[in-house]
Design a protein around this motif. Structure first.
Motif, mmCIF file in Angstrom:
data_model
loop_
_atom_site.group_PDB
_atom_site.id
_atom_site.type_symbol
_atom_site.label_atom_id
_atom_site.label_comp_id
_atom_site.label_asym_id
_atom_site.label_seq_id
_atom_site.Cartn_x
_atom_site.Cartn_y
_atom_site.Cartn_z
ATOM 1 N N HIS A 44 0.836 -1.197 0.000
ATOM 2 C CA HIS A 44 0.000 0.000 0.000
ATOM 3 C C HIS A 44 0.873 1.250 0.000
ATOM 4 N N GLU A 45 1.931 1.248 0.776
ATOM 5 C CA GLU A 45 2.821 2.412 0.857
ATOM 6 C C GLU A 45 3.465 2.705 -0.502
ATOM 7 N N GLU A 46 3.922 1.664 -1.193
ATOM 8 C CA GLU A 46 4.573 1.866 -2.488
ATOM 9 C C GLU A 46 3.614 2.470 -3.518
ATOM 10 N N VAL A 47 2.421 1.904 -3.615
ATOM 11 C CA VAL A 47 1.489 2.390 -4.638
ATOM 12 C C VAL A 47 0.877 3.740 -4.279
ATOM 13 N N SER A 48 0.850 4.082 -2.998
ATOM 14 C CA SER A 48 0.317 5.388 -2.620
ATOM 15 C C SER A 48 1.346 6.496 -2.841
ATOM 16 N N ASN A 49 2.606 6.112 -3.086
ATOM 17 C CA ASN A 49 3.660 7.098 -3.295
ATOM 18 C C ASN A 49 4.128 7.226 -4.737
ATOM 19 N N ALA A 50 3.779 6.266 -5.592
ATOM 20 C CA ALA A 50 4.266 6.306 -6.973
ATOM 21 C C ALA A 50 3.401 5.443 -7.887
ATOM 22 N N ALA A 51 3.396 5.799 -9.156
ATOM 23 C CA ALA A 51 2.755 4.964 -10.171
ATOM 24 C C ALA A 51 3.621 3.727 -10.392
ATOM 25 N N HIS A 52 3.003 2.651 -10.850
ATOM 26 C CA HIS A 52 3.745 1.420 -11.125
ATOM 27 C C HIS A 52 3.289 0.803 -12.446
ATOM 28 N N TRP A 53 4.251 0.303 -13.176
ATOM 29 C CA TRP A 53 4.019 -0.376 -14.452
ATOM 30 C C TRP A 53 4.330 -1.847 -14.235
ATOM 31 N N ILE A 54 3.392 -2.693 -14.590
ATOM 32 C CA ILE A 54 3.608 -4.146 -14.511
ATOM 33 C C ILE A 54 3.603 -4.655 -15.941
ATOM 34 N N GLY A 58 5.305 -9.700 -15.576
ATOM 35 C CA GLY A 58 5.104 -9.453 -14.160
ATOM 36 C C GLY A 58 6.189 -8.608 -13.520
ATOM 37 N N VAL A 59 7.117 -8.083 -14.333
ATOM 38 C CA VAL A 59 8.172 -7.214 -13.805
ATOM 39 C C VAL A 59 7.558 -5.847 -13.504
ATOM 40 N N VAL A 60 7.876 -5.323 -12.312
ATOM 41 C CA VAL A 60 7.286 -4.070 -11.844
ATOM 42 C C VAL A 60 8.315 -2.946 -11.925
ATOM 43 N N HIS A 61 7.889 -1.811 -12.449
ATOM 44 C CA HIS A 61 8.716 -0.605 -12.536
ATOM 45 C C HIS A 61 7.937 0.507 -11.861
ATOM 46 N N GLY A 62 8.614 1.293 -11.033
ATOM 47 C CA GLY A 62 7.922 2.345 -10.300
ATOM 48 C C GLY A 62 8.390 3.736 -10.649
ATOM 49 N N GLY A 63 7.574 4.711 -10.283
ATOM 50 C CA GLY A 63 7.924 6.115 -10.446
ATOM 51 C C GLY A 63 8.119 6.519 -11.893
ATOM 52 N N PRO A 64 9.206 7.258 -12.173
ATOM 53 C CA PRO A 64 9.409 7.735 -13.538
ATOM 54 C C PRO A 64 9.596 6.597 -14.535
ATOM 55 N N ASP A 65 10.110 5.464 -14.079
ATOM 56 C CA ASP A 65 10.263 4.310 -14.973
ATOM 57 C C ASP A 65 8.899 3.779 -15.404
ATOM 58 N N ALA A 66 7.915 3.829 -14.512
ATOM 59 C CA ALA A 66 6.555 3.396 -14.862
ATOM 60 C C ALA A 66 5.979 4.308 -15.936
ATOM 61 N N ILE A 67 6.150 5.604 -15.765
ATOM 62 C CA ILE A 67 5.643 6.556 -16.746
ATOM 63 C C ILE A 67 6.374 6.384 -18.070
#
Length: 110
Positions: A44-54, A58-67
């Motif tokens: 919950h903490e991760e997704v409430s602080n940044a966007a995520h791309w799956i 199933g590899v997850v990328h967060g923040g600017p990498d997701a965008i």
């Protein structure tokens, strides 16, 4: 199909996700609508602080990498920008800008 998770309580985040999704071959979902974040190893903490791309694997990328991944998937000029965002030195600045946007997202128009 790849998925972009975003903050559905944030008008700016929702508008951005919808703009990216307009031509992209991926799904968008507000993280608040996901019952089991743990299936992707997210909290919950991760997704409430940044966007995520799956991605499809199933590899997850967060923040600017997701965008950046969403921009590449969208195609057109966004593809070029997305590819640049994940390369240094642009990535360094993208992380700074992303942190500022994430911190102030509820003040931004959407």
């Amino acid at each position: 199909m790849p998925t972009l998770l975003y903050d559905g309580d944030c008008a700016f985040c929702t508008a951005t996700a919808r703009r990216l999704h307009a031509r992209g071959g991926f799904d968008i979902r507000a993280w608040q609508s996901v019952d089991d974040l743990a299936r992707w190893g997210l909290t919950h903490e991760e997704v409430s602080n940044a966007a995520h791309w799956i991605d499809d694997d199933g590899v997850v990328h967060g923040g600017p990498d997701a965008i950046a991944h969403a921009m590449v998937a969208r195609g057109g000029a966004a593809r070029v920008a997305g590819r640049l965002i994940v390369k240094q030195p642009v990535r360094f600045f993208a992380q700074i800008v992303y942190r500022w946007v994430a911190k102030n997202r509820h003040r931004l128009p959407g």
